[in-house]
Design an enzyme around this catalytic site. Structure first.
Site, PDB file in Angstrom:
ATOM      1  N   GLU A 218      12.101  -8.031   1.170  1.00 53.08           N
ATOM      2  CA  GLU A 218      11.629  -9.386   0.880  1.00 53.08           C
ATOM      3  C   GLU A 218      10.122  -9.435   1.040  1.00 53.08           C
ATOM      4  O   GLU A 218       9.506  -8.497   1.558  1.00 53.08           O
ATOM      5  CB  GLU A 218      12.302 -10.418   1.804  1.00 53.08           C
TER       6      GLU A 218
ATOM      7  N   GLY B 114       0.842  -1.203   0.000  1.00 49.95           N
ATOM      8  CA  GLY B 114       0.000   0.000   0.000  1.00 49.95           C
ATOM      9  C   GLY B 114       0.862   1.233   0.000  1.00 49.95           C
ATOM     10  O   GLY B 114       2.080   1.153  -0.146  1.00 49.95           O
TER      11      GLY B 114
ATOM     12  N   GLU C  93       4.556  -2.190  -6.266  1.00 56.56           N
ATOM     13  CA  GLU C  93       5.422  -2.801  -5.250  1.00 56.56           C
ATOM     14  C   GLU C  93       5.690  -4.279  -5.505  1.00 56.56           C
ATOM     15  O   GLU C  93       6.707  -4.804  -5.046  1.00 56.56           O
ATOM     16  CB  GLU C  93       4.803  -2.628  -3.858  1.00 56.56           C
TER      17      GLU C  93
END
Ligand SMILES: [Zn+2]
Length: 168
Positions: A137, A70, A90
């Site tokens: 990660e 987000g 993302e």
């Protein structure tokens, strides 16, 4: 952020003594009143096969902590558009469905600016990720294994989400 000078005339701001904006910092010549409104963010529980996507932050605030995908809502965007854009930027994922869960108050870091966080529940059509530099990660975790999330709004949303999933 604290404004100390008028962005129009550079005059020092004063605290207004009366009127509807009483107590707000303002230009004495009437150019500017500082409204300390929160910024809007949107984030999502992205679901795939009963697991949820979490990302490890690669930047401050809270570098190294886990978060949900987000980010900040841009001008002219709805939170639903924003959360789809942020998830794609993302992670590369396209979400096939997004339902709004609620809205929460939070801060962007300890003593950071206040935000209103709009939470969504999305489903991802696949689980192949292309992470941006914002994340160190990623992991797909069950509800039981959800890590402690970085932002207060995420933690509040997670409590509500878990209760909703547990309800008959
Ligand atoms: Zn001014």
């Amino acid at each position: 952020m604290e404004f100390r000078f008028c962005p129009v005339c550079s005059g020092a701001l004063i605290s207004l003594a009366s009127g509807p904006d009483h107590g707000r910092m303002a230009c004495r010549r009437g150019h500017f009143v500082h409204y300390a409104n929160p910024a809007i963010t949107a984030f999502a529980f992205v679901e795939r096969d009963n697991r949820y996507l979490v990302l490890r932050r690669n930047q401050e605030p809270y570098r190294g902590r886990w978060e949900l995908p987000g980010g900040f809502v841009e001008q002219g965007e709805t939170p639903a558009q924003s959360v789809r854009r942020e998830i794609c930027e993302e992670t590369g994922l396209r979400v096939v469905e997004a339902s709004i869960m609620g809205a929460y108050a939070s801060r962007y870091g300890d003593n950071g600016k206040w935000t209103v966080d709009v939470a969504f529940h999305c489903r991802a059509s696949d689980d192949e990720l292309t992470l941006s530099a914002e994340s160190a990660e990623a992991a797909w975790v069950s509800i039981e294994h959800m890590p402690l999330l970085a932002f207060a709004g995420e933690r509040s949303a997670f409590q509500d989400f878990r209760q909703k999933l547990a309800a008959p």
